[in-house]
Design a protein around this motif. Structure first.
Motif, short mmCIF file in Angstrom:
data_model
loop_
_atom_site.label_atom_id
_atom_site.label_comp_id
_atom_site.label_asym_id
_atom_site.label_seq_id
_atom_site.Cartn_x
_atom_site.Cartn_y
_atom_site.Cartn_z
N ALA A 168 43.39 37.02 27.67
CA ALA A 168 43.94 37.01 29.02
C ALA A 168 43.56 35.70 29.68
O ALA A 168 42.51 35.13 29.37
CB ALA A 168 43.40 38.17 29.83
N PRO A 169 44.41 35.22 30.58
CA PRO A 169 44.05 34.02 31.32
C PRO A 169 42.79 34.30 32.14
O PRO A 169 42.54 35.44 32.52
CB PRO A 169 45.25 33.77 32.24
N PHE A 170 42.07 33.25 32.44
CA PHE A 170 40.79 33.42 33.14
C PHE A 170 40.99 34.04 34.52
O PHE A 170 41.92 33.70 35.24
CB PHE A 170 40.10 32.06 33.27
N ASN A 171 40.12 34.92 34.84
CA ASN A 171 40.07 35.49 36.18
C ASN A 171 38.62 35.85 36.42
O ASN A 171 37.96 36.40 35.53
CB ASN A 171 40.96 36.74 36.25
N LYS A 172 38.14 35.50 37.59
CA LYS A 172 36.73 35.78 37.90
C LYS A 172 36.45 37.28 37.78
O LYS A 172 35.39 37.68 37.33
CB LYS A 172 36.44 35.30 39.32
N ASP A 173 37.41 38.06 38.21
CA ASP A 173 37.29 39.51 38.07
C ASP A 173 37.83 39.87 36.69
O ASP A 173 39.04 40.01 36.49
CB ASP A 173 38.10 40.19 39.18
#
Lengths: 154, 1058
Positions: B843-848
C-alpha cells in the motif's frame, strides 16, 4: 540573513576549476609560486608559466592587453605569472559584456581601460611603500646618500 | 528426543537432495586483473551544504519545505528555507516569510535553491551532508530515470533548473540498509578532467562529494541509528526533536523543528569527522567511507597494501572458481530445540581476527605472490596431516599454520557444511550435515579437520592444493593504528590483526579503569574507540576478502561461470558480481572455515566433558550440561573447556580465547556484577533464541533475545502501552537485550509459556495492537521495488507519484482467508495458482497504517485486496515460537528436544553466486527466488544429468516440463540424451526440487494436522470430533491409523473444527 554574495561563490568556483585542473588543493611551483592561475601541469608535476617559459627557452615577459584585446590594442609588458593572474581577474571579476564587448561599445571600452589600469595599479599596490621602506633602511645603515655608492641604473 | 552421537546419526536414512555451491562468474573478455589506480582523488573543499526536506505524509511524500545551511569551514554563509511553491498555501508562505525575517534566515524557492546553492556547492567542490540523503534527493528532483553503467540498479535524479539544463544528474544506488552510493553524472561540455584526459592523463571525472551520516555513523560507530538516537549517542548540543506535525499546516514550531534538524545533522558530522580524523587515514576521504568494510580497506590502503587483484600473479579464473566453491559462511544452528535448559553462554574472542592470527593470514595479505602446489606430493602431505591430526594438535598454534590448503574429497557420509534448500524452502541455507556424493567436492582443509574432530572419520582426500605466501609487496609503510602514537604498526614485521586486538584490549582496560574512577566522559570516549577498533578488525579480517558487489541488470548478460569442475561454461544472468578492492576468495574462505573449526573444537570438548550445547551462532555457543549436575560442577566443566583454548590466545592479554559473555553474570541495579548466576536458554531455530534468568516467582528475566524475523515489522504499540502483566525489562531493552519493547513482550510470553510447560501454546491475546494488521515499512530503494507501484503511478503527475526512496507499506495475506474469499482461478497463462500466485499486498505510505490497509493492492497484478484477507500481528506471529529448524531432523513445528543432522545424498549440484545485497528486502517482502544468483549446472555433468533427472523423477514429465517452463522439444532432446542449453538442466532440477518440496510440505502439513486431530480426539472423543468435522467416524479412524489417504475434501473437513 543575506543571500550569499554571488561574486564570492563565483571566485571559489573558478578556483575549484583550477584545483581540479591541477589535481591538488595545495599547488605550488618549486620556485614558490602558489597562485593556481599562474600554474600548469598535473600534481605532482606542477610548474608556473614563468618557469615553464624558462625551461622552454622562451621569454618570461609577455604583453598584456590592459583593457582586454577586444577593447583596446594598448599593451604593457608583464612577467608571465602576473599576466595570468590579471587575465583571470579580467575573466572572473569584470562584467562579461565589458570584457568581451562584441559590439565595440566605446563606453564599455573606456570602462575596460579604467578597469585594466586599476588592475595594474592593484598589482603594484604596496610596492612604493616597500621601496620607501628600503630607502629608509639603507639610509639608516649607510647614510643619507647611500644610493650614490651603488651603480643603480636610472 | 534423545541426543544421538555423531556415529549413530551417520547411519540415519539418506535424503536425496541437490546441493548448491558457490561459483565465480565473470563477463567474457573483461580483464580480471585490475591495476592500481595512479590517481588519488582530489579531496573536497571546505564548503558544505547540510540540508533536509520536510514532506507531506501521503503516498507521494512531496516536498513542502526544506532547510539548509551553507558553510565554508565552520562559517555559515547562508542558512534558511527552500520551499515548493505548489505545496504551500498563501498563509503558509506568509508564515514562512515572516518566520525567516524574524529569525534572520534566507528563503528561496526550490528552483532557485537548486540552481544557486545546490549546484553551486558542487562547483566549489563542496560536500553534501544529510541523513538518508537518497530520500531527500528524490524529493528535490523534478524527475528520475534508472541509472546506468556502474550505478546500474540505482536511480538517476534530474533537477529542474529552468533555462540552465547543463547541470549533471545525481545517481544514487542503494547498497544495503546502512549504505548508499552517490555520484554525479558527467556534466555535458568541457571540464578540467576532460581536458586532462585529452592530454592522455587518466584522471577520473568529477563525481561530487557526499556524506550520508547514516552510513558514516554505521561505519564509525557500528550501529544503525536514526538521527534522534545518533544525536543522543553523540550528545550533540542540539538534539533531534520529535514532532507530530508532519504533513499538517505549517507552524512556527514546525519551522523551528526543521531548522534544528539541520543544525543537529551538522553537529553530528563535526563529531564524526573528528573521530575519523583521529584514525589518521590520509589515503581515504571521509566521503568514501560508506560501510564498516570501508574502514578496513582504508587501513590496508594506508599501509600501502596492494589489492591481490592488482598483483601480476593472481590466480586464474578457473582456480578462483574452485576456491570460491569451498566457501561457507558462519554456522547458525540449534541443537536443543524449544526446551528450556540451563546454560553458560560463551563466545570466541574476536573470532575472525583471532583466526587470521592463528592461520597466519597477514603473510598472505602482504605477499607479492601466492605459490600453489597441486602435485602428488602436496596431496600426500595433506593426507598425512589429516591422518595424524588430533584434537590436542589444535591446541598448538603451529597446527593452524598448516591449514593453508583446499582439498578435493569424495564425500562418503562425512559431516560437512552443506548448502541446500532444506525442507522445501527455496532459500538456500548452510547446515552441518552428513554428505554422500558421487561427485568429488572441493572443501577447505579446515572443514576436513572439522569433520574429523566431530566424527572421528577422515574424509577421503583425492587431491590437494597447498598455498604459500612468497615475497613481500613493495611500498609497505608503517602507520599509527587509530592515530595512536603508542601503537605504530609495521606491516612488514607486525601482524596487523594481532596489533589491532592488542590495542583494543588496552583501550578496554583503560575504559574499565575510567569507569571505576567515575570518569564517565573518558570511559564513554574510550568505549567508542574500542568499538571502532572492533569494527576495523572484523571488516579487515573477513568482510573485505569476500566483498562482491551485485549489480542487477534488466536484461540478462552473458558470464562465464567457473565452478568446482575448474572449467568455465557460459550462462546468462541478471545479477553480476563485481569483486571489491581487496577481494581475495582464498583468505575469505579460509577464515570462515577456521572460525567454524574453532566452534567444532568447542563442541567436541563439551562432548568430552559431559556437556552439550543448545545453540551456536558463528562464534558463540550456549553450553548446557548433558545430565543433571550442580551449578558449581557445571561451571567447573565449562571452565575446563575454556581453559583448553588459553594456549591459542595470540594476544598480549593472556586469557582464554573462549570467553564468558556478560549475560552469565548477575545483575544488580541494572549493572553487571562479577558473580555468575544460573542462566537459561530457549532456542526455537537458528537466530531465534533467548537467554534469561528465572526469578523467585518463576518468571523469566530476559537478558538477551533475538529480533530475528521481527525487525521488519512496525511496532504494534508504544513502550508505554506495554501490558502490566509483563515484568518490565531489568536493563535497557534495546541496548542490552537487543530487541524493542514489543519484541521483548513477545519473547516474555514465549518463555512464560515454556516455563509453564505449554511451550507450543503462547498467549498473545493481551498484547495491545496485536489485533491490528501486521505491517512492514520499507523504502523503494531499488527500481524493482518501485516497479510495484507502476500501476499506481500510471497517469499521475510526477509530484503525485510514489518515488524512489519513498516509504511503502507491506502487509501479509492469509492463504486460508484467500481461499475462502475467492475460488482459485486459472491465470492468463493457464497455470493453476500456486503459493507464489498469492497476493503480496502493498500500500502507498500513510502515517495511519491501518487506514493504509484500505488501499492495499497486489504488487504483481495491481488488483485491490480486501482487508478481510490481511493477517494481524497475532496471526503473523502465532507460530514464531514454532518456527522450524529445517536444516536438521526433528526440527519441525511441534518438535522439541535435540535436533539431528540430516544425511544428504547429493543428487545434483547447482552453482550459485552471492545473493543480491538485499536481504532486508527479501525479509520484508517474502523470499524472492530471483534474488539468489543461479548459474545453473555445469554442462560437463549434463550428459548424465538428463538421464538422472528423468529416471529419478516421481513427477510426470508433462508436469515437470510445465513447472520448469521447458518446451516439449527441449524435454525430448534431454530424454534422448542430446545436448540442451546450460540453463535448462538447472531449470528442470529447480522445478523438480520445487515440486518435491511442495509435496514434502504437503506431507508435513498433513502430519501436523493429523497430530492435532489426534490430540483433539483424545480430548473430546473421536465421535464428537467427526461430528464437528462432518466426516464419517470410520473414515476418520482409518485416516488416523494410516489405513486411508485423506482426500482434499477430507483435509478441508478436518481443518474446519481446528
Amino acid at each position: 540573513m543575506k543571500k550569499i554574495d554571488k561574486k564570492v561563490f563565483e571566485r571559489h568556483k573558478r578556483l575549484e576549476i583550477d584545483y581540479r585542473r591541477l589535481q591538488t588543493r595545495n599547488p605550488a611551483c618549486p620556485c614558490g609560486e602558489r597562485n593556481p592561475a599562474a600554474l600548469t601541469g598535473i600534481f605532482p608535476n606542477i610548474i608556473c608559466y614563468e618557469c615553464l617559459a624558462k625551461k622552454e627557452g622562451r621569454s618570461t615577459i609577455e604583453q598584456n592587453h590592459v583593457a582586454g584585446r577586444h577593447n583596446n590594442p594598448i599593451k604593457t609588458p608583464l612577467p608571465g605569472n602576473p599576466h595570468r593572474i590579471i587575465t583571470r581577474e579580467q575573466e572572473t571579476d569584470w562584467p562579461t559584456e565589458t570584457f568581451r564587448n562584441p559590439g565595440k561599445n566605446t563606453f564599455l571600452q573606456d570602462a575596460a581601460m579604467i578597469r585594466g589600469t586599476l588592475l595594474l595599479n592593484k598589482l603594484l599596490k604596496g610596492i612604493p611603500e616597500r621601496i620607501e621602506w628600503l630607502n629608509k633602511h639603507m639610509q639608516e645603515k649607510e647614510g643619507e646618500d647611500w644610493w650614490k655608492n651603488y651603480p643603480i641604473p636610472k | 528426543m534423545e541426543e544421538l552421537s555423531y556415529s549413530e546419526v551417520n547411519s540415519s536414512s539418506l535424503e536425496p537432495r541437490p546441493i548448491a555451491i558457490r561459483a565465480f562468474a565473470w563477463p567474457p573478455k573483461k580483464k580480471f586483473r585490475k591495476p592500481e589506480k595512479r590517481w588519488n582523488p582530489l579531496p573536497p573543499s571546505n564548503w558544505y551544504l547540510v540540508f533536509d526536506s520536510e514532506t507531506f505524509t501521503d503516498a507521494a511524500q512531496q516536498l513542502r519545505v526544506g532547510t539548509y545551511q551553507l558553510l565554508e569551514g565552520n562559517m555559515v554563509h547562508e542558512e534558511g528555507f527552500f520551499y515548493d511553491p505548489q505545496s504551500l498555501t498563501a498563509e503558509e508562505l506568509s508564515l514562512l516569510e515572516s518566520y525567516a525575517e524574524s529569525h534572520d534566515k534566507t528563503i528561496r524557492t526550490l528552483e532557485e535553491f537548486i540552481r544557486e546553492i545546490f549546484f553551486g556547492v558542487f562547483e566549489v567542490g563542496g560536500t553534501f551532508l544529510g541523513f538518508n540523503m537518497g530520500f531527500d534527493f528524490s524529493r528535490l528532483a523534478a524527475s528520475h530515470t534508472l541509472a546506468r553503467g556502474n550505478m546500474q540498479g540505482g536511480f538517476s535524479f534530474i533537477f529542474s533548473l529552468g533555462e540552465d539544463s547543463r547541470q549533471p544528474a545525481i545517481r544514487v544506488k542503494h547498497l544495503n540498509a546502512k549504505a548508499s552510493m552517490f555520484r554525479l553524472t558527467v556534466r555535458p561540455g568541457r571540464s578540467p578532467e576532460k581536458r586532462n584526459q585529452e592530454k592522455g592523463v587518466e584522471i577520473p571525472h568529477y563525481r561530487g562529494y557526499f556524506v550520508d551520516l547514516k552510513s558514516l555513523a554505521a561505519a564509525l560507530l557500528g550501529r544503525t541509528d536514526s538521527l534522534a538516537s545518533l544525536t543522543d549517542f553523540l550528545d550533540t548540543k542540539h538534539k533531534k526533536v520529535e514532532t507530530d506535525e508532519h504533513g499538517r499546516t505549517l507552524t512556527r514550531q514546525y519551522l523551528k523543528y526543521a531548522l534544528n534538524d539541520v543544525q543537529a545533522t551538522w553537529e553530528c558530522f563535526e563529531i564524526l569527522r573528528s573521530k575519523y580524523d583521529n584514525l589518521n587515514l590520509s589515503q581515504t576521504l571521509i566521503s568514501q567511507i560508506s560501510s564498516e568494510a570501508g574502514l578496513g580497506k582504508a587501513n590496508l590502503k594506508e599501509m600501502g597494501v596492494k589489492p591481490w587483484r592488482s598483483l601480476p600473479q593472481a590466480f586464474s579464473l578457473e582456480r578462483i572458481g574452485i576456491i570460491l566453491g569451498t566457501y561457507g559462511g558462519g554456522r547458525s544452528e540449534v541443537n536443543l530445540r524449544r526446551t528450556i535448559a540451563q546454560t553458560l553462554y560463551c563466545d570466541f574472542l574476536s573470532t575472525y581476527p583471532s583466526t587470521c592470527v592463528l592461520m597466519g593470514i597477514w603473510q598472505f595479505v602482504i605477499a607479492q605472490m601466492i605459490e600453489c602446489r597441486d602435485d602428488d606430493a602436496a596431496t600426500e602431505e595433506v593426507r598425512h596431516f589429516l591422518d595424524k591430526v588430533s584434537l590436542e594438535d589444535f591446541q598448538k598454534p603451529e597446527t593452524w599454520q598448516k591449514l593453508h590448503a583446499i582439498v578435493l574429497v569424495q564425500a562418503e557420509g562425512d559431516l560437512l557444511p552443506v548448502r541446500a534448500p532444506y525442507g522445501g524452502e527455496r532459500t538456500l541455507t548452510l547446515g552441518l550435515n552428513y554428505l554422500t556424493s558421487h561427485q568429488p567436492l572441493w572443501i577447505t582443509l579446515a572443514d576436513c579437520c572439522e569433520a574429523k574432530i566431530l566424527t572421528g572419520k577422515t574424509p577421503k582426500v583425492l587431491k590437494a592444493i597447498m598455498f604459500r605466501p612468497n615475497g613481500r609487496q613493495r611500498g609497505l609503510k608503517s602507520i599509527l593504528l587509530a592515530g595512536n602514537p603508542a601503537y605504530p604498526i609495521d606491516p612488514k614485521k607486525d601482524d596487523f590483526y594481532k596489533r589491532l586486538i592488542d590495542l583494543r584490549n588496552e583501550i578496554k582496560k583503560s575504559k574499565d579503569k575510567a569507569e571505576k574512577d567515575g570518569n564517565q566522559e573518558l570511559a564513554f570516549k574510550l568505549d567508542a574507540e574500542q568499538k571502532n577498533l572492533k569494527i576495523v578488525a572484523n571488516s579487515a579480517a573477513y568482510g573485505i576478502f569476500l566483498e562482491l558487489n551485485v549489480t542487477r541488470y534488466e536484461k540478462k548478460r552473458k558470464v562465464i561461470c567457473y565452478g568446482s569442475e575448474g572449467e568455465g561454461f557460459p550462462t546468462w544472468v541478471h545479477n553480476i558480481e563485481e569483486p571489491g578492492r581487496y577481494f581475495h576468495p582464498l583468505l575469505g574462505t579460509w577464515i570462515t572455515a577456521g572460525a567454524r573449526l574453532l566452534l567444532a573444537l568447542a563442541q567436541r570438548l563439551c562432548e568430552e566433558s559431559d556437556l552439550t550445547w543448545i545453540f551456536a551462532d558463528t562464534d558463540s555457543l550456549a553450553i548446557t550440561p548433558k545430565q543433571e549436575m550442580t551449578f558449581e560442577a557445571f561451571i567447573q566443566k565449562v571452565e575446563k573447556v575454556r581453559e583448553w583454548f588459553a594456549p591459542l590466545n595470540p594476544y598480549s592479554k593472556k586469557e582464554s580465547l573462549l570467553k564468558l559473555e556478560d549475560v552469565n553474570f548477575k545483575l544488580e541495579n541494572g549493572k553487571i556484577t562479577s558473580d555468575l548466576e544460573p542462566l537459561f536458554a530457549f532456542a526455537v531455530s537458528a537466530k531465534r533464541t533467548a537467554l534469561f534468568n528465572i526469578d523467585g516467582q518463576g518468571c523469566p528475566i530476559i537478558r538477551k533475545a533475538s529480533a530475528h524475523a521481527l525487525g521488519h515489522l512496525l511496532r504494534p504499540y508504544k513502550e508505554k502501552e506495554a501490558p502490566k502483566t509483563i515484568l518490565p525489562p531489568a536493563v535497557k531493552v534495546k541496548d542490552k537485550i537487543g530487541v524493542e519493547r514489543w519484541q521483548y513482550d513477545l519473547w516474555y510470553r514465549i518463555l512464560e509459556a515454556a516455563l509453564e510447560g505449554h511451550s507450543h501454546q503462547v498467549k498473545l491475546d493481551d498484547l495491545p495492537g496485536f489485533k491490528k494488521f501486521a505491517v512492514s515499512q520499507y523504502a523503494a530503494t531499488t527500481p524493482k521495488l518501485l516497479s510495484w507501484f507502476d500501476k499506481y503511478n500510471e497517469g499521475k503527475p510526477h509530484r503525485e507519484q510514489v518515488r524512489p526512496f519513498g516509504f511503502l507499506l507491506s502487509f501479509f495475506a492469509d492463504k486460508k482467508k484467500i481461499s475462502t474469499e475467492e475460488e482459485p482461478s486459472e491465470n492468463t497463462e493457464g497455470k493453476s495458482e500456486s503459493f507464489d500466485d498469492f497476493p503480496r499486498p502493498v500500500a502507498p505510505f500513510n502515517k495511519d497504517t491501518q487506514a493504509a490497509a484500505e488501499k492495499c493492492f497486489d504488487r504483481e497484478t495491481g488488483k485491490a485486496i480486501p482487508n478481510a484477507v490481511l493477517k494481524t500481528y497475532r496471526e503473523v506471529l502465532s507460530q514464531y515460537h514454532l518456527h522450524p529448524e529445517k536444516k536438521f531432523l526433528n526440527g519441525n513445528f511441534l518438535d522439541s528436544g535435540f535436533t539431528q543432522h540430516r544425511h544428504i545424498l547429493e543428487t545434483g549440484r547447482e552453482y550459485i553466486g552471492k545473493e543480491a545485497n538485499r536481504w532486508e528486502e527479501r525479509l520484508y517482502t517474502g523470499e524472492d527466488p530471483e534474488e539468489q544468483i543461479h548459474y545453473g549446472t555445469s554442462p560437463f555433468s549434463q550428459e548424465t544429468a538428463g538421464k538422472e533427472i528423468l529416471e529419478g523423477s516421481s513427477t510426470s514429465h508433462r508436469a515437470l516440463a510445465r513447472e520448469s517452463q521447458t518446451s516439449r522439444n527441449e524435454f525430448s532432446r534431454l530424454r534422448r540424451g542430446q545436448k540442451v542449453k546450460a540453463g535448462t538442466v538447472a531449470r528442470i532440477r529447480q522445478a523438480q526440487s520445487r515440486i518435491a518440496a511442495e509435496q514434502r510440505q504437503d506431507i508435513e502439513y498433513l502430519q501436523q494436522l493429523l497430530e492435532k486431530v489426534q490430540a483433539r480426539c483424545k480430548e473430546t472423543g473421536l465421535r464428537q470430533f467427526s461430528k464437528e468435522a462432518g466426516i464419517d467416524p470410520g473414515n476418520l479412524s482409518k485416516i488416523l491409523h494410516g489405513m486411508r489417504k485423506p482426500s482434499f475434501a477430507d483435509v478441508a473437513k478436518l481443518e474446519k473444527p481446528l
